[in-house]
Design a protein around this motif. Structure first.
Motif, short mmCIF file in Angstrom:
data_model
loop_
_atom_site.label_atom_id
_atom_site.label_comp_id
_atom_site.label_asym_id
_atom_site.label_seq_id
_atom_site.Cartn_x
_atom_site.Cartn_y
_atom_site.Cartn_z
N VAL A 81 59.39 -2.95 -80.10
CA VAL A 81 60.83 -2.90 -80.39
C VAL A 81 61.49 -3.98 -79.56
CG1 VAL A 81 62.91 -1.49 -80.30
CG2 VAL A 81 60.72 -0.44 -80.91
N LEU A 82 62.27 -4.82 -80.24
CA LEU A 82 62.95 -5.93 -79.57
C LEU A 82 64.34 -5.50 -79.10
CD1 LEU A 82 62.00 -8.70 -82.15
CD2 LEU A 82 60.89 -8.22 -79.97
N PRO A 83 64.74 -5.94 -77.94
CA PRO A 83 66.06 -5.57 -77.41
C PRO A 83 67.17 -6.44 -78.01
CG PRO A 83 64.91 -6.94 -75.83
CD PRO A 83 63.97 -6.73 -76.99
N THR A 84 67.33 -6.32 -79.32
CA THR A 84 68.35 -7.10 -80.02
C THR A 84 69.34 -6.15 -80.68
OG1 THR A 84 66.96 -7.14 -82.01
CG2 THR A 84 66.76 -9.01 -80.51
N SER A 85 70.41 -6.71 -81.17
CA SER A 85 71.39 -5.91 -81.89
C SER A 85 71.62 -6.55 -83.24
CB SER A 85 72.70 -5.86 -81.10
OG SER A 85 73.64 -5.08 -81.80
N PRO A 86 71.27 -5.89 -84.34
CA PRO A 86 70.62 -4.59 -84.40
C PRO A 86 69.19 -4.67 -83.87
CG PRO A 86 70.65 -5.57 -86.59
CD PRO A 86 71.43 -6.49 -85.68
N VAL A 87 68.65 -3.52 -83.56
CA VAL A 87 67.30 -3.44 -83.00
C VAL A 87 66.30 -4.03 -83.99
CG1 VAL A 87 65.50 -1.87 -82.22
CG2 VAL A 87 67.87 -1.44 -81.61
N GLY A 88 65.42 -4.87 -83.48
CA GLY A 88 64.38 -5.47 -84.31
C GLY A 88 63.01 -4.98 -83.89
N VAL A 89 62.04 -5.15 -84.77
CA VAL A 89 60.67 -4.75 -84.49
C VAL A 89 59.77 -5.94 -84.79
CG1 VAL A 89 58.79 -3.19 -85.13
CG2 VAL A 89 61.12 -2.33 -85.03
N GLU A 90 58.80 -6.14 -83.92
CA GLU A 90 57.86 -7.24 -84.06
C GLU A 90 56.44 -6.68 -84.04
OE1 GLU A 90 58.30 -11.26 -81.88
OE2 GLU A 90 57.10 -9.95 -80.57
N TYR A 91 55.59 -7.25 -84.86
CA TYR A 91 54.20 -6.81 -84.93
C TYR A 91 53.29 -7.95 -84.48
CZ TYR A 91 56.06 -3.00 -87.69
OH TYR A 91 56.78 -1.91 -88.11
N SER A 92 52.22 -7.58 -83.78
CA SER A 92 51.23 -8.57 -83.35
C SER A 92 49.86 -7.91 -83.34
CB SER A 92 51.57 -9.11 -81.96
OG SER A 92 51.60 -8.05 -81.02
N LEU A 93 48.84 -8.74 -83.38
CA LEU A 93 47.47 -8.22 -83.30
C LEU A 93 47.15 -7.84 -81.86
CD1 LEU A 93 45.42 -10.71 -85.51
CD2 LEU A 93 46.20 -8.40 -86.10
N THR A 94 46.40 -6.77 -81.72
CA THR A 94 45.85 -6.40 -80.42
C THR A 94 44.55 -7.19 -80.23
OG1 THR A 94 44.53 -4.62 -81.35
CG2 THR A 94 46.77 -4.04 -80.62
#
Length: 131
Positions: A81-94
């Motif tokens: 979860v990104l600390p942006t307004s509106p809240v954003g979500v980012e996905y990455s590979l483990t």
């Protein structure tokens, strides 16, 4: 001898049965899914949901959401979860997801190299098959 060759030889020589309760089956089902493979290919760098969706022509929002959740549950993808307004979500590979890059690349290369022959065989089959 490569590991996969040893596995295939053991299967052939010992009549291995792929049991319904084998723990590998749901994992193989997940990672062999076309959308899972494509999502993981798109995640060469962290990306937001809509950016992933734009790169996967034909995927619906519902299917992409389900795919990302399954990949996250299996430890292949991390959701941040990104600390942006509106809240954003980012996905990455483990690191586990990254470890599938090389096998996926081999499978993709094989697919591209054999696509014409497979399509020709499909046409031949379709012409012979009873309707």
């Amino acid at each position: 001898m490569a590991t996969s060759e040893a596995v295939y030889r053991a299967i052939a020589e010992h009549d291995v049965v792929f049991r319904a309760d084998c723990p590998s089956r749901p994992i193989l089902d997940q990672i062999a899914d076309k959308w899972s493979m494509m999502v993981m290919a798109v995640l060469v760098e962290p990306r937001r949901f809509n950016e992933i969706k734009r790169r996967l022509d034909g995927v619906t929002q519902r299917v992409l959401t389900q795919t990302l959740r399954r990949l996250e549950r299996n430890g292949m993808v991390e959701r941040r979860v990104l600390p942006t307004s509106p809240v954003g979500v980012e996905y990455s590979l483990t690191s586990l997801g990254e470890s599938l890059r090389e096998p996926f690349a081999h499978l993709y290369d094989w697919t591209v190299a054999n696509a014409s022959e497979i399509q020709a065989r499909q046409r031949d089959y379709d012409q012979r098959a009873p309707r």
